[in-house]
Design a protein around this motif. Sequence first.
Motif, PDB file in Angstrom:
ATOM      1  N   LEU A 196       0.823  -1.211   0.000  1.00 18.16           N
ATOM      2  CA  LEU A 196       0.000   0.000   0.000  1.00 18.16           C
ATOM      3  C   LEU A 196       0.855   1.259   0.000  1.00 18.16           C
ATOM      4  N   THR A 197       1.999   1.205   0.665  1.00 21.60           N
ATOM      5  CA  THR A 197       2.892   2.362   0.657  1.00 21.60           C
ATOM      6  C   THR A 197       3.468   2.587  -0.735  1.00 21.60           C
ATOM      7  N   VAL A 198       3.842   1.520  -1.412  1.00 26.51           N
ATOM      8  CA  VAL A 198       4.351   1.648  -2.784  1.00 26.51           C
ATOM      9  C   VAL A 198       3.239   2.150  -3.704  1.00 26.51           C
ATOM     10  N   PHE A 199       2.026   1.635  -3.533  1.00 33.93           N
ATOM     11  CA  PHE A 199       0.875   2.104  -4.310  1.00 33.93           C
ATOM     12  C   PHE A 199       0.687   3.610  -4.131  1.00 33.93           C
ATOM     13  N   ALA A 200       0.709   4.062  -2.873  1.00 36.54           N
ATOM     14  CA  ALA A 200       0.544   5.488  -2.586  1.00 36.54           C
ATOM     15  C   ALA A 200       1.697   6.295  -3.167  1.00 36.54           C
ATOM     16  N   ALA A 201       2.916   5.758  -3.099  1.00 40.06           N
ATOM     17  CA  ALA A 201       4.085   6.472  -3.629  1.00 40.06           C
ATOM     18  C   ALA A 201       3.974   6.647  -5.141  1.00 40.06           C
ATOM     19  N   VAL A 202       3.587   5.584  -5.837  1.00 40.70           N
ATOM     20  CA  VAL A 202       3.457   5.660  -7.299  1.00 40.70           C
ATOM     21  C   VAL A 202       2.343   6.636  -7.675  1.00 40.70           C
ATOM     22  N   LEU A 203       1.204   6.522  -6.996  1.00 43.53           N
ATOM     23  CA  LEU A 203       0.080   7.406  -7.296  1.00 43.53           C
ATOM     24  C   LEU A 203       0.412   8.857  -6.968  1.00 43.53           C
ATOM     25  N   LEU A 204       1.121   9.091  -5.867  1.00 41.01           N
ATOM     26  CA  LEU A 204       1.532  10.445  -5.508  1.00 41.01           C
ATOM     27  C   LEU A 204       2.487  11.009  -6.556  1.00 41.01           C
ATOM     28  N   PHE A 205       3.393  10.183  -7.052  1.00 41.73           N
ATOM     29  CA  PHE A 205       4.324  10.641  -8.080  1.00 41.73           C
ATOM     30  C   PHE A 205       3.584  11.001  -9.371  1.00 41.73           C
ATOM     31  N   ILE A 206       2.668  10.136  -9.802  1.00 44.06           N
ATOM     32  CA  ILE A 206       1.913  10.399 -11.036  1.00 44.06           C
ATOM     33  C   ILE A 206       1.051  11.655 -10.891  1.00 44.06           C
ATOM     34  N   ALA A 207       0.356  11.781  -9.763  1.00 43.09           N
ATOM     35  CA  ALA A 207      -0.470  12.972  -9.536  1.00 43.09           C
ATOM     36  C   ALA A 207       0.403  14.229  -9.468  1.00 43.09           C
ATOM     37  N   GLY A 208       1.583  14.113  -8.883  1.00 45.36           N
ATOM     38  CA  GLY A 208       2.512  15.239  -8.842  1.00 45.36           C
ATOM     39  C   GLY A 208       2.961  15.662 -10.222  1.00 45.36           C
ATOM     40  N   VAL A 209       3.241  14.680 -11.080  1.00 50.01           N
ATOM     41  CA  VAL A 209       3.625  14.991 -12.465  1.00 50.01           C
ATOM     42  C   VAL A 209       2.474  15.688 -13.187  1.00 50.01           C
ATOM     43  N   LEU A 210       1.250  15.198 -12.988  1.00 49.58           N
ATOM     44  CA  LEU A 210       0.093  15.828 -13.628  1.00 49.58           C
ATOM     45  C   LEU A 210      -0.109  17.255 -13.124  1.00 49.58           C
ATOM     46  N   ASP A 211       0.080  17.464 -11.817  1.00 45.40           N
ATOM     47  CA  ASP A 211      -0.009  18.833 -11.283  1.00 45.40           C
ATOM     48  C   ASP A 211       1.107  19.708 -11.851  1.00 45.40           C
ATOM     49  N   LEU A 212       2.283  19.149 -11.983  1.00 50.87           N
ATOM     50  CA  LEU A 212       3.410  19.884 -12.577  1.00 50.87           C
ATOM     51  C   LEU A 212       3.072  20.318 -14.002  1.00 50.87           C
ATOM     52  N   PHE A 213       2.530  19.394 -14.797  1.00 47.42           N
ATOM     53  CA  PHE A 213       2.162  19.722 -16.183  1.00 47.42           C
ATOM     54  C   PHE A 213       1.059  20.782 -16.228  1.00 47.42           C
ATOM     55  N   ARG A 214       0.070  20.655 -15.329  1.00 48.91           N
ATOM     56  CA  ARG A 214      -1.000  21.642 -15.328  1.00 48.91           C
ATOM     57  C   ARG A 214      -0.460  23.008 -14.913  1.00 48.91           C
ATOM     58  N   GLY A 215       0.467  23.025 -13.986  1.00 54.27           N
ATOM     59  CA  GLY A 215       1.086  24.293 -13.590  1.00 54.27           C
ATOM     60  C   GLY A 215       1.832  24.933 -14.738  1.00 54.27           C
ATOM     61  N   ILE A 216       2.578  24.126 -15.473  1.00 57.26           N
ATOM     62  CA  ILE A 216       3.314  24.649 -16.634  1.00 57.26           C
ATOM     63  C   ILE A 216       2.335  25.189 -17.680  1.00 57.26           C
ATOM     64  N   MET A 217       1.234  24.445 -17.920  1.00 52.70           N
ATOM     65  CA  MET A 217       0.241  24.903 -18.894  1.00 52.70           C
ATOM     66  C   MET A 217      -0.370  26.233 -18.480  1.00 52.70           C
ATOM     67  N   ALA A 218      -0.679  26.383 -17.193  1.00 52.20           N
ATOM     68  CA  ALA A 218      -1.316  27.614 -16.728  1.00 52.20           C
ATOM     69  C   ALA A 218      -0.344  28.795 -16.783  1.00 52.20           C
ATOM     70  N   ILE A 219       0.929  28.543 -16.500  1.00 52.96           N
ATOM     71  CA  ILE A 219       1.921  29.619 -16.549  1.00 52.96           C
ATOM     72  C   ILE A 219       2.201  30.023 -17.991  1.00 52.96           C
ATOM     73  N   ALA A 220       2.328  29.042 -18.872  1.00 52.83           N
ATOM     74  CA  ALA A 220       2.727  29.307 -20.260  1.00 52.83           C
ATOM     75  C   ALA A 220       1.594  29.838 -21.128  1.00 52.83           C
ATOM     76  N   ASN A 221       0.380  29.280 -20.954  1.00 55.62           N
ATOM     77  CA  ASN A 221      -0.691  29.621 -21.880  1.00 55.62           C
ATOM     78  C   ASN A 221      -2.023  29.536 -21.153  1.00 55.62           C
ATOM     79  N   ASP A 222      -2.592  30.672 -20.785  1.00 54.00           N
ATOM     80  CA  ASP A 222      -3.864  30.693 -20.074  1.00 54.00           C
ATOM     81  C   ASP A 222      -5.053  30.317 -20.956  1.00 54.00           C
ATOM     82  N   ASP A 223      -4.876  30.230 -22.280  1.00 57.05           N
ATOM     83  CA  ASP A 223      -5.988  29.948 -23.185  1.00 57.05           C
ATOM     84  C   ASP A 223      -6.478  28.507 -23.113  1.00 57.05           C
ATOM     85  N   VAL A 224      -5.732  27.619 -22.489  1.00 54.58           N
ATOM     86  CA  VAL A 224      -6.119  26.207 -22.385  1.00 54.58           C
ATOM     87  C   VAL A 224      -7.280  26.038 -21.420  1.00 54.58           C
TER      88      VAL A 224
END
Length: 136
Positions: A20-48
Motif C-alpha cells: 500500500l505504501t508503494v501504491f501510494a508512492a506511485v500514485l503520488l508521483f503520477i499525480a505530482g507529475v500531472l499537477d506539474l504539467f497543469r502548472g506549466i500549462m497555466a503559466i505558459a498559456n492561459d488559453d487552455v
Amino acid sequence: MATTTTHRHSETAEATAGGLTVFAAVLLFIAGVLDLFRGIMAIANDDVFVNTPNYVFKFDLTSWGWIQLVLGVIAMSVSAGLFTRATWARVVGVGIAGLAIIANFLSIPYYPVWSLTLIAMYAFVIWGLCIVRRDR
C-alpha cells in the motif's frame, strides 16, 4: 504453533503495508507529475483553461499555475521518500495530498475533469498512507 501463525500474520501485514505504501508512492508521483504539467500549462498559456467570470474563488491563472507547479514538485519529492518507507514521508504525503485536494477543488471551474481526476488520485494516496498501521 502459535508463534508460527503469529509470524505468518506479521509477514502478511508487513507485505500489505509495503504494497500500500508503494501504491501510494506511485500514485503520488503520477499525480505530482500531472499537477506539474497543469502548472506549466497555466503559466505558459492561459488559453487552455475555461474562463469562469463569476466564480467565487477567482484567482489569476498564472498564480494557480505556480501553486500547482510547487505542489507537484513537492508531491514528486515526497513520493521518493515513500519508496524508502520513511515515516516523515507518510506524514508529509498525507499533508501534501490534502493541500492538493483543496487546490484542485478550488480550480474545478478552470479545468473540471482534470481537477476531479486529481482529487480522486490524491484521495487514494491519503487512503493508502492512512490505512496501514505498523506493528511495534
